[in-house]
Motif scaffolding. Structure first.
Motif, PDB file in Angstrom:
ATOM      1  N   LYS A  87       1.732  -8.723  19.535  1.00 27.12           N
ATOM      2  CA  LYS A  87       0.968  -9.907  19.150  1.00 27.12           C
ATOM      3  C   LYS A  87       1.716 -10.654  18.053  1.00 27.12           C
ATOM      4  O   LYS A  87       2.084 -10.072  17.034  1.00 27.12           O
ATOM      5  CB  LYS A  87      -0.423  -9.492  18.667  1.00 27.12           C
ATOM      6  CG  LYS A  87      -1.260  -8.895  19.798  1.00 27.12           C
ATOM      7  CD  LYS A  87      -2.556  -8.301  19.287  1.00 27.12           C
ATOM      8  CE  LYS A  87      -3.497  -9.359  18.770  1.00 27.12           C
ATOM      9  NZ  LYS A  87      -4.728  -8.730  18.198  1.00 27.12           N
ATOM     10  N   ASP A 112      -5.122 -15.361  13.917  1.00 28.80           N
ATOM     11  CA  ASP A 112      -4.512 -14.917  12.667  1.00 28.80           C
ATOM     12  C   ASP A 112      -3.236 -15.678  12.348  1.00 28.80           C
ATOM     13  O   ASP A 112      -2.923 -15.894  11.186  1.00 28.80           O
ATOM     14  CB  ASP A 112      -4.264 -13.402  12.719  1.00 28.80           C
ATOM     15  CG  ASP A 112      -5.565 -12.646  12.545  1.00 28.80           C
ATOM     16  OD1 ASP A 112      -6.229 -12.850  11.518  1.00 28.80           O
ATOM     17  OD2 ASP A 112      -5.936 -11.883  13.449  1.00 28.80           O
ATOM     18  N   GLU A 120       1.372 -12.890  15.261  1.00 32.54           N
ATOM     19  CA  GLU A 120       0.323 -13.443  14.414  1.00 32.54           C
ATOM     20  C   GLU A 120       0.666 -13.327  12.935  1.00 32.54           C
ATOM     21  O   GLU A 120      -0.208 -13.409  12.084  1.00 32.54           O
ATOM     22  CB  GLU A 120      -1.044 -12.802  14.723  1.00 32.54           C
ATOM     23  CG  GLU A 120      -1.081 -11.294  14.747  1.00 32.54           C
ATOM     24  CD  GLU A 120      -2.452 -10.723  15.172  1.00 32.54           C
ATOM     25  OE1 GLU A 120      -3.466 -11.439  15.145  1.00 32.54           O
ATOM     26  OE2 GLU A 120      -2.495  -9.536  15.529  1.00 32.54           O
ATOM     27  N   PHE A 159      -0.390  -7.658  14.558  1.00 30.19           N
ATOM     28  CA  PHE A 159       0.460  -7.892  13.380  1.00 30.19           C
ATOM     29  C   PHE A 159       1.824  -7.209  13.440  1.00 30.19           C
ATOM     30  O   PHE A 159       2.273  -6.598  12.472  1.00 30.19           O
ATOM     31  CB  PHE A 159      -0.295  -7.471  12.101  1.00 30.19           C
ATOM     32  CG  PHE A 159      -1.493  -8.336  11.846  1.00 30.19           C
ATOM     33  CD1 PHE A 159      -1.348  -9.607  11.300  1.00 30.19           C
ATOM     34  CD2 PHE A 159      -2.759  -7.906  12.192  1.00 30.19           C
ATOM     35  CE1 PHE A 159      -2.448 -10.423  11.099  1.00 30.19           C
ATOM     36  CE2 PHE A 159      -3.867  -8.719  11.997  1.00 30.19           C
ATOM     37  CZ  PHE A 159      -3.715  -9.976  11.441  1.00 30.19           C
TER      38      PHE A 159
HETATM   39 MG   LIG Z   1      -5.566 -11.227  15.280  1.00 28.62          MG
END
Ligand SMILES: [Mg+2]
Ligand SMILES: Nc1ncnc2c1ncn2[C@@H]1O[C@H](COP(=O)(O)OP(=O)(O)OP(=O)(O)O)[C@@H](O)[C@H]1O
Ligand SMILES: CC(=O)C(=O)O
Ligand SMILES: [K+]
Length: 577
Positions: free
Chosen positions: A325, A351, A327, A297
């Motif tokens: 990441k 996500d 997301e 995140f």
């Molecule tokens: Mg995730």
């Protein structure tokens, strides 16, 4: 002799120990036997147990003979390469090597030595541990087993640690592996802590502000919509919700809530990207010497820069790569700055699909993969690539098409999540990734589709510009001349990544002198990382490499090679003598 120093000894080929993998021979001398391959010489490594032992005092008891200390220039063990790639090269030749790298999430289905070995043999380049699940001791065990296998079997599997992040998620369901929510059922989501197991149809939530932030009428999505609820009442810490889309609730599943068709971001938007638990996990990762830390995140480049300086201050010698990441909505907004700040990117579709409408995920993936390639940052496509293989031994046609698309986009790596962590067919899933990658890569070379992707100049200095031009030209020449391999000699790995960025038709042999750089290169498209000590004299380096690789049967006289290096800015084309 320093206690951590490893000395290599080469024993004659008629040694009776060539077929043993047990450190039996010289354990009383503090030496470990390590046959690399049946055709390779043995290496005796001096271990910590007898640091002051003079290596030459090992008695020659007639069972083996010490040929040399530290090896002459032609010692084939002076070069290190992943044994799985080596076998593949020998068996099928240059053209057949896989270019797309494979990451496997390790979980209960794959954590034993035997299971990890099967994945390594099946082509796993990076093992991912997810700090959302399991204890630190459990993860430590996995890291140790991977390292042991690398050491004993000559694999080069790198380790990626993935942080939990401080997004909202459910608790661990009181130890049960899943719970079924049926249509119309009323469940309670609560911020109360439970010492023992939760009451029936009750789910604990990790975020204290949850009950205050949600409103009656909000839609609550578990795992991005795998199960849906509608909020019908809030009573203090408890939120009563009616199930509108039934499904399976998994431990620690992610929760998002939506109002009027939009993701609600109340105070939860203020949660730090790296939580205090994450910092402890990061300390653990640094102590264990993981190769990559993936940050969940990520919202902006700031957190990546912060983590990178933290790592630098804590672990001066280590060289841990930081993966961002993608997301969240914020990460899409700040995509370019995040890519520029990071050593790698993960398209975390699980996500991401809970934060933007599902139908926008494919175009977001395409955009992220392209931008990463343009900015020369390796990119992993992750989540649900072969989701049905958690339960079934064959993938759906749609899943195969999805994997193909990620390979066709020329992403650096593909990742398995639940398929390898807790699925029933981890090895089969890996085989599918491997064979689809090989097939699509071959199709690409045969069809040469118009790529239509500009690779802008990204260098920040004139010297860098020269390197970049050299790599672009080398890749183009390699394709036009149909060479067998590009050799790149690189201290930091940068030059190798510039060649990889061009996605040439032939494999790229990347020679580097540090273990950490070698393991990092594991994630990049088309690179076969070798560890080799080399000098500034390219003539020497090439002769040494040719000698070593020929002795290992990895190249032969007449093979056509292009060589580039970051010490000497030149492109050389030559046949292996
Ligand atoms: Mg995730
Ligand atoms: N160390 C572990 N111990 C137990 N189960 C695990 C472990 N790692 C993964 N799993 C299981 O595999 C599933 C998929 O793994 P994955 O890493 O994709 O996790 P996730 O919960 O979806 O979170 P993320 O968004 O971080 O990927 C998890 O939901 C969990 O059930
Ligand atoms: C991998 C991951 O974190 C996701 O897909 O959400
Ligand atoms: K995670």
């Amino acid at each position: 002799m320093a206690s951590s120093q490893a000395l290599n000894f080469f024993v004659s080929r008629n040694s009776p120990f060539l077929n043993t993998s047990k450190p039996s021979l010289a354990s009383n001398f503090g030496f470990i036997l390590k046959p690399l391959l049946s055709t390779s010489p043995l290496i005796l490594k001096c271990s910590l147990s007898s640091p002051n032992l003079d290596p030459l005092t090992i008695p020659n008891n007639g069972q083996f003979s010490v040929v040399s200390k530290n090896g002459p220039a032609s010692d084939t063990s002076a070069i290190e390469v992943d044994s799985v790639t080596e076998a593949e090269l020998k068996e099928n030749g240059f053209r057949s090597t896989r270019r797309t790298k494979l990451v496997c999430t390790i979980g209960p289905a794959t954590c034993s030595s035997e299971q990890l070995e099967a994945l390594a043999v099946g082509g796993m380049n990076v093992a991912r541990i997810n700090m959302c699940h399991g204890t630190r001791e459990w993860h430590k065990g996995v890291i140790e087993r991977v390292r042991e296998l690398n050491e004993e079997k000559g694999f080069a599997v790198a380790i990626m640690m993935d942080t939990e992040g401080s997004e909202i998620h459910m608790g661990d369901l009181g130890g049960t592996s899943s719970a079924k929510a049926e249509d119309g059922e009323v469940w309670t989501f609560t911020v109360r802590g439970f010492n023992s197991s939760c009451p029936e149809r009750t789910i604990s939530v990790n975020y204290d502000g949850f009950a205050e932030d949600v409103k009656v009428g909000d839609e609550l999505l578990v795992d991005g919509g795998m199960v849906r609820f509608e909020v019908i009442e809030t009573i203090g810490p408890d939120v009563k919700c009616k199930c509108t889309d039934p499904g399976l609730l998994l431990p620690r599943a992610n929760l998002t809530f939506w109002r009027d068709g939009k993701l609600v971001r109340e105070r939860n938007a203020m949660l730090p990207t790296i939580s205090s638990k994450d910092w402890l996990d990061i300390d653990f990762g640094i102590a264990e010497g993981v190769d990559f830390i993936a940050v969940s995140f990520v919202k902006s480049a700031e957190v990546i820069n912060h983590l990178k300086s933290y790592i630098k201050a804590r672990a001066r010698d280590s060289d841990i790569a930081v993966i961002a990441k993608i997301e969240s909505i914020d990460s899409l907004k700040n995509l370019e700055e995040i890519i520029l700040a990071s050593d790698g990117i993960m398209v975390a579709r699980g996500d991401l699909g809970a934060q933007i409408p599902l139908e926008q995920v494919p175009s977001a993936q395409q955009r992220i993969v392209q931008l990463c390639r343009q900015l020369n940052t390796p990119v992993i496509v992750a989540s649900q690539l072969l989701e049905s293989m958690i339960e079934y031994p064959t993938p759906t046609r749609a899943e195969v098409a999805d994997v193909s698309e990620a390979v066709r986009q020329r992403s650096d790596a593909l990742m398995l999540s639940g398929e390898s962590a807790m699925g029933q067919y981890p090895e089969k899933a890996l085989t599918v990734l491997r064979s689809v990658s090989l097939r699509i890569e071959r199709w690409w070379r045969e069809q040469k589709p118009q790529e239509g992707l500009d690779l802008p100049n990204i260098a920040s200095s004139f010297t860098d510009t020269i390197s970049e031009e050299i790599c672009n030209s080398a890749a183009k020449m390699a394709n036009n001349l149909g060479v067998d391999a590009i050799f790149v000699y690189t201290k930091t790995g940068h030059m190798a990544s510039l060649v990889s960025r061009c996605r040439p038709d032939c494999p790229i042999f990347a020679f580097t002198s540090t273990i950490s750089v070698r393991r990092r290169l594991n994630l990049q498209w088309g690179l076969i990382p070798f560890r080799l000590s080399f000098s500034d004299d390219m003539e020497n380096n090439l002769n040494k490499t040719f000698g070593l690789l020929k002795a290992r049967g990895m190249i032969k006289s007449g093979d056509l090679v292009i060589a580039v290096s970051d010490m000497l800015q030149s492109v050389q084309v030559m046949n292996v003598p």
